[in-house]
Scaffold this active site. Structure first.
Site, short mmCIF file in Angstrom:
data_model
loop_
_atom_site.label_atom_id
_atom_site.label_comp_id
_atom_site.label_asym_id
_atom_site.label_seq_id
_atom_site.Cartn_x
_atom_site.Cartn_y
_atom_site.Cartn_z
N CYS A 39 8.88 -9.07 -1.65
CA CYS A 39 8.87 -10.51 -1.90
C CYS A 39 8.94 -10.82 -3.40
CB CYS A 39 7.66 -11.15 -1.26
SG CYS A 39 7.65 -10.99 0.54
N LYS A 80 0.82 -1.22 0.00
CA LYS A 80 0.00 0.00 0.00
C LYS A 80 0.85 1.26 0.00
CE LYS A 80 -2.60 -3.36 0.33
NZ LYS A 80 -1.47 -4.27 0.43
N SER A 103 -4.23 -11.94 -1.45
CA SER A 103 -2.86 -11.47 -1.67
C SER A 103 -2.44 -11.69 -3.11
CB SER A 103 -1.92 -12.24 -0.74
OG SER A 103 -0.58 -12.07 -1.13
N GLU A 137 -6.28 -8.88 3.33
CA GLU A 137 -5.80 -9.91 2.41
C GLU A 137 -5.89 -11.25 3.11
OE1 GLU A 137 -2.46 -7.97 -0.54
OE2 GLU A 137 -1.80 -9.19 1.12
#
Length: 554
Positions: A191, A121, A468, A442
């Site tokens: 990630c 975000k 997600s 999520e």
């Protein structure tokens, strides 16, 4: 320039005295003041190194004749926040980031900005701020982490969550689970799959707000530091030319981002963030645009979790620009748009080569002829819901099955681990929307548990919350209207048959109108009354997911 009203003149002597308190020289005050919005912190793996990025940006700004001034922005790590109340605070920070950045910039007066985000975000929040403030701005993210290694193969965070499901199902033992834990996330950075953070960083390049490589150069590569220095230098060029975000993020640029989103196979969260950014720009964004674009845009990439390639592979193939080059060949994107390089996208794409057609496929070898995201509509979601269809197994593109209904993520996870979800089920998780959650959590844990137990090709999940970017399978989120606002999802009962047809963009609850009318008379909508603070304000103000879950409508 801003300094004309804040720094220059006898009336601003008090302001200058406070600059002197910072140790700032007159020479520094005479230069353009460049705000560097650093999202550095010591809890988010994607942000732990952003102090190094900020130092490189500062050097670039100073080299080009500006005065760099750093101030912070917050961020939440979705991975660490996953599966507990912390996830309620993820999406809602997007507006906090935009609002607090607006406050800092307008209170102190900057001539230009360099935004340093990285995760989830944080990226759209700062893009929203850039659109709102409309002063020259460049983005440089912290970059993705390298993929992990397990059993000779690359891996990423989604595999780690799925390993928990495999352990629960007895497919791996505790020793192997620990091995996954210690080898999945080997470096700092966002990630390593095409999750939300990397999706948004890639789309920042497409929007024209980030230099080439911003979305894909790994966090630990020295090229990332070079990129940060160039971003610092480039902001001075934008200040001199007075090129602003609204000169760059035009309706054509937003459409380019949506097209690239489909080609790359980005996170479904982009269907929250692109509308929110467009809202700040005063640009209309209708979810149905996604299907119209998808019908004409081939899916060229299958990065994790959809496939077995990772951000480092996309970078080696030529990055986002390699994808854009393939789209240019198909005349799908508008290359006349201005970018933060001070050049058009067409100029930026000159000489770009796709270095690996196994990672970035051509139109002839595309994974599919249609894009990576689909918006479904029907009586269960008259205002739309979203699925990452590039991560859906072919056998689940069309599915019909009985509902198993849960009023929270926690209830659902308990049922999954308790063996209560079986092949063919359609899992429904409700009261997790923007207002009902609140915060639209999520839900990687339930989808990963299903995948880890080997049911991702047999079970669908539907929610008014969201999934997600690390999710794979027939996971359909953003159901609008949400349950707490009286959406039909509030009236689904165990055993109801739900029909999903992704190729035809349809989702239907197969219950008669008469029966639904009875349920609406007797069902009590569950509103959370124990929430406080910012979540309470967000729950009252949040728009529906199809509007981007925004709280400020312009």
């Amino acid at each position: 320039m801003i300094k004309d009203t804040i720094v220059d003149g006898f009336q601003n002597a008090p302001h200058r005295s406070l600059y002197h308190a910072l140790g700032m020289t007159k020479e520094e005050m005479d230069r353009p003041l460049i705000g560097i919005v650093s999202s550095f912190n010591e809890i988010v793996p994607g942000h732990i190194h952003l102090d190094k990025i900020a130092e490189a940006v500062k050097l670039g700004v100073a080299m080009a004749g500006g005065t760099p001034i750093v101030f912070p922005a917050i961020t939440v790590c979705d991975g660490i926040a996953m599966g507990h109340r912390g996830m309620k605070y993820s999406l809602v920070t997007r507006d906090l980031i935009a609002d607090s950045t607006e406050a800092m910039v307008l209170a102190h007066g900057f001539d230009g900005l360099v935004m340093i985000p990285n995760c989830d975000k944080n990226v759209p929040g700062l893009l929203m701020a850039a659109a709102r403030l409309n002063i020259p701005t460049v983005f440089v993210s912290g970059g993705p982490m390298l993929a992990g290694r397990m059993h000779g193969n690359k891996t990423s965070l989604s595999s780690m969550f799925e390993a928990v499901g495999a352990y629960t199902a007895g497919k791996i033992d505790e020793k192997e689970l620990t091995e996954w834990e210690e080898n999945t996330c080997p470096t700092c950075g966002s990630c390593s799959g095409m999750y939300t953070a990397n999706s948004m960083n890639c789309l920042t390049e497409v929007l024209g707000m980030g230099l080439r490589g911003n979305g894909t150069i790994p966090a630990v590569y020295s090229q990332r530091i070079e990129l940060a220095k160039h971003a610092g230098m480039q902001i001075m060029e934008l200040v001199r030319k007075d090129i602003k975000p609204r000169d760059i993020m035009t309706p054509a640029a937003i459409r380019n981002a949506l097209i690239a989103d489909m080609a790359i196979g980005c996170s479904t969260n982009s269907m929250l963030h692109l509308p929110a950014i467009a809202n700040e720009l005063g640009i209309e964004f209708n979810l149905d645009m996604a299907n119209e674009v998808s019908e004409r845009t081939p899916n060229l990439c299958h990065l994790a979790p959809a496939g077995h390639t990772y951000m480092e592979d996309l970078n080696a193939a030529g990055g986002v620009y390699a994808v854009l080059k393939e789209l240019e060949k198909l005349n799908l994107i508008d290359t006349s748009v201005m970018t933060c390089t001070g050049k058009t996208l067409k100029e930026n794409l000159e000489g770009v080569v796709n270095r690996d057609e196994n990672v970035v496929r051509t139109a002839e070898t595309a994974f599919s002829k249609t894009g990576g995201i689909a918006v479904l509509r029907g009586n269960l979601a008259p205002d739309g819901c979203v699925v990452k269809r590039s991560a859906v197994a072919p056998e689940m593109l069309v599915h019909k099955g009985p509902a198993k209904v849960f009023d929270s993520e926690e209830e659902c996870i308990a049922a999954i681990y308790g063996g209560k979800i079986v092949s063919g089920d359609v899992v429904v998780i409700r009261y997790e929307g923007p207002a009902g959650g609140p915060g639209m959590r999520e839900m990687l844990s339930p989808t990963s548990a299903i995948a880890g137990m080997g049911l991702d090709k047999e079970v669908a999940l539907i929610t008014d919350g969201r999934f997600s970017g690390a999710t794979r399978g027939a996971s359909i989120g953003h159901v609008s209207p949400e349950a707490v606002r009286g959406g039909l999802i509030a009236y689904v009962q165990d055993g109801d048959i739900i029909s999903i047809n992704i190729p035809e963009y349809k989702i239907e609850l197969l219950v008669s109108d008469e029966e639904l009318a009875k349920r609406k008379e007797t069902t009590v909508i569950k509103e959370k009354t124990d929430i406080k603070g910012y979540l309470r304000r967000y729950a009252k103000m949040a728009k529906s997911a199809d509007k981007g879950a925004i709280i400020n409508e312009f």
